[in-house]
Design a protein around this motif. Structure first.
Motif, PDB file in Angstrom:
ATOM      1  N   UNK A   1      31.888  28.796  41.769  1.00 32.73           N
ATOM      2  CA  UNK A   1      32.100  29.058  43.178  1.00 32.73           C
ATOM      3  C   UNK A   1      30.752  29.211  43.853  1.00 32.73           C
ATOM      4  N   UNK A   2      30.742  29.049  45.147  1.00 36.53           N
ATOM      5  CA  UNK A   2      29.507  29.292  45.867  1.00 36.53           C
ATOM      6  C   UNK A   2      29.218  30.789  45.862  1.00 36.53           C
ATOM      7  N   UNK A   3      27.968  31.187  46.042  1.00 35.29           N
ATOM      8  CA  UNK A   3      27.605  32.603  45.936  1.00 35.29           C
ATOM      9  C   UNK A   3      28.351  33.512  46.904  1.00 35.29           C
ATOM     10  N   UNK A   4      28.807  32.997  48.037  1.00 31.81           N
ATOM     11  CA  UNK A   4      29.479  33.867  48.996  1.00 31.81           C
ATOM     12  C   UNK A   4      30.821  34.352  48.492  1.00 31.81           C
ATOM     13  N   UNK A   5      31.365  33.745  47.458  1.00 33.42           N
ATOM     14  CA  UNK A   5      32.645  34.165  46.906  1.00 33.42           C
ATOM     15  C   UNK A   5      32.501  35.394  46.020  1.00 33.42           C
ATOM     16  N   UNK A   6      31.305  35.694  45.568  1.00 32.06           N
ATOM     17  CA  UNK A   6      31.099  36.810  44.643  1.00 32.06           C
ATOM     18  C   UNK A   6      30.448  37.984  45.354  1.00 32.06           C
ATOM     19  N   UNK A   7      31.146  38.520  46.329  1.00 33.74           N
ATOM     20  CA  UNK A   7      30.603  39.647  47.064  1.00 33.74           C
ATOM     21  C   UNK A   7      30.686  40.930  46.238  1.00 33.74           C
ATOM     22  N   UNK A   8      31.681  41.033  45.349  1.00 29.48           N
ATOM     23  CA  UNK A   8      31.868  42.254  44.578  1.00 29.48           C
ATOM     24  C   UNK A   8      32.087  41.907  43.104  1.00 29.48           C
ATOM     25  N   UNK A   9      31.029  41.932  42.298  1.00 30.74           N
ATOM     26  CA  UNK A   9      31.194  41.595  40.881  1.00 30.74           C
ATOM     27  C   UNK A   9      32.058  42.604  40.132  1.00 30.74           C
ATOM     28  N   UNK A  10      32.173  43.829  40.645  1.00 30.95           N
ATOM     29  CA  UNK A  10      33.004  44.833  39.996  1.00 30.95           C
ATOM     30  C   UNK A  10      34.488  44.452  40.095  1.00 30.95           C
ATOM     31  N   UNK A  11      34.861  43.771  41.172  1.00 32.10           N
ATOM     32  CA  UNK A  11      36.244  43.307  41.306  1.00 32.10           C
ATOM     33  C   UNK A  11      36.570  42.289  40.214  1.00 32.10           C
ATOM     34  N   UNK A  12      35.591  41.447  39.867  1.00 37.75           N
ATOM     35  CA  UNK A  12      35.793  40.502  38.768  1.00 37.75           C
ATOM     36  C   UNK A  12      35.979  41.231  37.444  1.00 37.75           C
ATOM     37  N   UNK A  13      35.270  42.342  37.262  1.00 40.23           N
ATOM     38  CA  UNK A  13      35.402  43.113  36.028  1.00 40.23           C
ATOM     39  C   UNK A  13      36.805  43.693  35.904  1.00 40.23           C
ATOM     40  N   UNK A  14      37.324  44.242  36.992  1.00 44.40           N
ATOM     41  CA  UNK A  14      38.689  44.774  36.962  1.00 44.40           C
ATOM     42  C   UNK A  14      39.696  43.652  36.712  1.00 44.40           C
ATOM     43  N   UNK A  15      39.471  42.499  37.318  1.00 48.79           N
ATOM     44  CA  UNK A  15      40.368  41.357  37.130  1.00 48.79           C
ATOM     45  C   UNK A  15      40.333  40.887  35.672  1.00 48.79           C
ATOM     46  N   UNK A  16      39.156  40.913  35.052  1.00 43.92           N
ATOM     47  CA  UNK A  16      39.025  40.493  33.659  1.00 43.92           C
ATOM     48  C   UNK A  16      39.842  41.404  32.744  1.00 43.92           C
ATOM     49  N   UNK A  17      39.796  42.704  32.997  1.00 50.31           N
ATOM     50  CA  UNK A  17      40.556  43.644  32.164  1.00 50.31           C
ATOM     51  C   UNK A  17      42.024  43.696  32.558  1.00 50.31           C
ATOM     52  N   UNK A  18      42.360  43.170  33.715  1.00 49.86           N
ATOM     53  CA  UNK A  18      43.761  43.146  34.129  1.00 49.86           C
ATOM     54  C   UNK A  18      44.265  44.462  34.677  1.00 49.86           C
ATOM     55  N   UNK A  19      43.382  45.239  35.293  1.00 49.19           N
ATOM     56  CA  UNK A  19      43.780  46.511  35.903  1.00 49.19           C
ATOM     57  C   UNK A  19      43.331  46.535  37.360  1.00 49.19           C
ATOM     58  N   UNK A  20      43.945  47.412  38.128  1.00 53.26           N
ATOM     59  CA  UNK A  20      43.556  47.593  39.521  1.00 53.26           C
ATOM     60  C   UNK A  20      42.398  48.586  39.596  1.00 53.26           C
ATOM     61  N   UNK A  21      41.583  48.506  40.630  1.00 53.99           N
ATOM     62  CA  UNK A  21      40.500  49.483  40.768  1.00 53.99           C
ATOM     63  C   UNK A  21      40.999  50.917  40.905  1.00 53.99           C
ATOM     64  N   UNK A  22      42.241  51.091  41.310  1.00 52.40           N
ATOM     65  CA  UNK A  22      42.788  52.444  41.453  1.00 52.40           C
ATOM     66  C   UNK A  22      43.361  52.990  40.145  1.00 52.40           C
ATOM     67  N   UNK A  23      43.269  52.223  39.059  1.00 52.91           N
ATOM     68  CA  UNK A  23      43.805  52.665  37.769  1.00 52.91           C
ATOM     69  C   UNK A  23      43.009  53.857  37.243  1.00 52.91           C
ATOM     70  N   UNK A  24      43.687  54.693  36.470  1.00 56.87           N
ATOM     71  CA  UNK A  24      43.010  55.857  35.900  1.00 56.87           C
ATOM     72  C   UNK A  24      42.063  55.429  34.776  1.00 56.87           C
ATOM     73  N   UNK A  25      41.205  56.352  34.373  1.00 57.84           N
ATOM     74  CA  UNK A  25      40.259  56.057  33.294  1.00 57.84           C
ATOM     75  C   UNK A  25      40.992  55.712  32.000  1.00 57.84           C
TER      76      UNK A  25
END
Length: 123
Positions: free
Chosen positions: A47-71
């Protein structure tokens, strides 16, 4: 590539005045972005660089959890992903070398996601 927008604006200004120049510049800018994205894709960029505004969102997507998930949910998701794609487990099950190589790449992504999330959350 920055010449397409002004060139289109100048041509359309001679035909349609200021409105033509404005529309031409917008169209030229759109064409320039499309050409840039196609060149990035041709070089292997997903993707072009403008699509990766939040790399942490990709990390949550990789693990298959929402950012609001508990530890605990994040830890559980990481362990499940690690078990499902760990190359040593596949090797002991007699998987092909191609499958093992794919799982090694996937495991690297899972580990990178876990590292990013655990640093952010101080887990």
């Amino acid at each position: 590539m920055l010449w397409i927008g002004p060139l289109a604006g100048a041509i359309l200004f001679s035909r349609g005045g200021l409105l033509g120049a404005f529309v031409g510049s917008l169209l030229g800018g759109w064409v320039e972005r499309r050409i840039r994205e196609e060149r990035l894709r041709a070089r292997g960029a997903r993707h072009s660089p403008r699509w990766h505004a939040n790399p942490l969102a990709d990390a949550y997507r990789t693990l298959g959890v929402k950012p609001s998930a508990s530890d605990e949910e994040v830890k559980r998701a990481y362990r499940e992903k690690a078990k499902s794609c760990h190359p040593d487990i596949l090797r002991s099950q007699g998987a092909s070398e191609r499958k093992i190589a794919e799982s090694t790449e996937k495991m690297a992504k899972v580990n990178a996601a876990w590292t990013a999330i655990s640093k952010e959350r101080n887990i």
